[in-house]
Structures are given as structure tokens and as C-alpha cells.
Design an enzyme around this catalytic site. Structure first.
Site, PDB file in Angstrom:
ATOM      1  N   LYS A   1      34.556  48.464  63.466  1.00 49.92           N
ATOM      2  CA  LYS A   1      35.039  47.669  64.604  1.00 49.92           C
ATOM      3  C   LYS A   1      34.441  46.261  64.495  1.00 49.92           C
ATOM      4  O   LYS A   1      33.219  46.100  64.403  1.00 49.92           O
ATOM      5  CB  LYS A   1      34.614  48.357  65.903  1.00 49.92           C
ATOM      6  CG  LYS A   1      35.358  47.903  67.140  1.00 49.92           C
ATOM      7  CD  LYS A   1      34.997  48.817  68.306  1.00 49.92           C
ATOM      8  CE  LYS A   1      35.692  48.445  69.584  1.00 49.92           C
ATOM      9  NZ  LYS A   1      35.204  49.232  70.722  1.00 49.92           N
TER      10      LYS A   1
HETATM   11  O1  G3P Z   1      35.354  49.545  73.957  1.00 53.56           O
HETATM   12  C1  G3P Z   1      35.881  48.380  74.469  1.00 53.56           C
HETATM   13  C2  G3P Z   1      36.412  48.463  75.884  1.00 53.56           C
HETATM   14  O2  G3P Z   1      37.128  49.626  76.074  1.00 53.56           O
HETATM   15  C3  G3P Z   1      35.387  48.174  76.960  1.00 53.56           C
HETATM   16  O3  G3P Z   1      35.828  48.509  78.239  1.00 53.56           O
HETATM   17  O4  G3P Z   1      35.362  48.878  80.644  1.00 53.56           O
HETATM   18  O5  G3P Z   1      33.670  47.648  79.231  1.00 53.56           O
HETATM   19  O6  G3P Z   1      35.829  46.575  79.850  1.00 53.56           O
HETATM   20  P1  G3P Z   1      35.140  47.868  79.553  1.00 53.56           P
END
Ligand code: G3P
Length: 218
Positions: free
Chosen positions: A87
Site C-alpha cells: 500500500k
Molecule cells: O484504510 C484507509 C481508510 O479506510 C481509513 O478510513 O475511517 O480512517 O477515514 P478512516
């Protein structure tokens, strides 16, 4: 549409995997920190533990922001298990690193996508997955789902092969809408996946069936 779980919590990964609908896992440095996973050795071991639970792609994020660092880190991550996806953040050196990994046959997930232009660049570099962050766009009053729809349209018109992985999913509606507008994958917390199960008419209907069965069998 594939279902990934967005967590580094092994118990939640197991619970989702036991449902039989899980296709993979995404993690990020914040999710690893949330589980208290510290130090390179522990981090690498944790990725292997995840790969041993789920038979599907597992995104492991690099911490480096320079090309050489991303290559060194990504190669180490990719060597851990055949299902590791490297990633990589949507930055200039990240695009170069994605191009490098694509040429080596190593899968990549381009993360922190917030615009169609970024999605086009990541596809041109050959990213396996691109991760637009739906929830974080909604948080700042942009419609995250409109971005997913726009990227889906562009990828279809242009024949780009990168898979759109709707990330930063915050609720079951995000999952349903992602399916509707053409995301190839969603990555979601367990709570939003489980919320898809729920409907009050299912609960009351089942209660009625069981009550009627009990009455007629007494
Ligand atoms: O893994 C990346 C993403 O899904 C993060 O989500 O909830 O931290 O905005 P969030």
C-alpha cells in the site's frame, strides 16, 4: 463487489472471515497503532498473522515517503506472503514506486486518493487497487460517493484495469452505494458489514414464525 475488512484487529478479522464473505484485509499505520503493534518485527509478524487467517489480498502500508525507501520497504513486505499488497501513498515518489512494483508483478494499493486526477495517475502507473476515501470526503462536505462514481465512469471509458477500492467507509449506506455506482471492492469496519444484516421486519418476521411454530407444536 469484493468485501475487505479495514482493521488490524485479529478477532474482528476472524469474525468477518467466519461469515464466509470476506475477500481481503486493508490496514494502515493508524490501524496498526490502534492495536498496539510497535516495532518492525512485530509489524511484519502481524501481517503474517493476518495472512494466515484470510485467504485473500492483505494491504500492508509503507511508511517511507521517498522512492528508495518505499521500494526497500515494499519488497520486504511483499516477501512476507503471496497475498501481501503493498500500500503506497498518492505522492510523486509513490507513483514511481507503483510503476516499479507493477513491472515486478507485485500488487499495489494506491492510498489517500481524493480526486479523479489522482485516480487516473494511479491507474496509469498500474496500481492493482486505488483507494478513494469516501468518509473523509463526506467529513469536509464533498460527496465521497460522487468521486467513486466519477472514477468508475472514467475507468470504464478509458479501459483502466485498476480496481476501485472504496475506503474510509463509515456506514452500511456507503457499502450499498459503492456497489450501486461500480466500486470493485469496499473496505469497511466490521460494524458496517454487520449492519447490512439488520432489518426490523426480518427480526419481527422471524419472531412471528418461531411463535407460530411453537403454538402449533404444543
Ligand atoms: O484504510 C484507509 C481508510 O479506510 C481509513 O478510513 O475511517 O480512517 O477515514 P478512516
Amino acid at each position: 463487489m469484493k468485501f475487505f475488512i479495514d482493521t488490524a484487529n485479529l478477532a474482528q478479522i476472524k469474525e468477518a472471515n467466519d461469515l464466509g464473505i470476506l475477500d481481503g484485509v486493508t490496514t494502515n499505520p493508524s490501524l496498526m497503532a490502534k492495536e498496539g503493534i510497535k516495532g518492525e518485527e512485530a509489524v511484519l509478524k502481524h501481517y503474517v498473522d493476518i495472512c494466515n487467517i484470510v485467504d485473500g489480498d492483505v494491504s500492508a502500508e509503507v511508511i517511507s515517503t521517498d522512492y528508495a525507501g518505499m521500494i526497500a520497504e515494499g519488497e520486504k513486505l511483499a516477501a512476507l506472503h503471496k497475498n501481501i499488497v503493498v500500500k503506497i501513498p498518492m505522492i510523486k515518489d509513490g507513483i514511481k514506486a507503483i510503476k516499479y512494483f507493477t513491472s515486478k508483478g507485485i500488487k499495489t494499493n494506491c492510498t489517500l486518493i481524493f480526486s479523479a486526477g489522482q485516480a487516473i495517475l494511479a491507474a496509469k502507473a498500474g496500481a492493482t487497487y486505488i483507494s478513494p476515501f469516501v468518509g473523509r470526503l463526506d467529513d469536509i462536505s464533498f460527496d465521497g460517493m460522487e468521486l467513486i462514481a466519477q472514477i468508475a465512469h472514467i475507468y470504464q471509458v478509458q479501459g483502466y484495469e485498476s480496481q476501485i477500492l472504496a475506503a474510509s467507509i463509515r456506514n452500511p449506506i456507503h457499502i450499498i452505494k459503492s456497489a450501486e455506482v461500480g466500486a470493485h471492492v469496499i473496505t469497511s469496519p466490521l460494524s458496517s458489514i454487520l449492519a447490512l444484516l439488520k432489518h426490523p421486519l426480518t427480526d419481527s418476521g422471524l419472531a412471528q414464525f418461531l411463535a407460530d411454530h411453537a403454538k402449533s407444536n404444543n
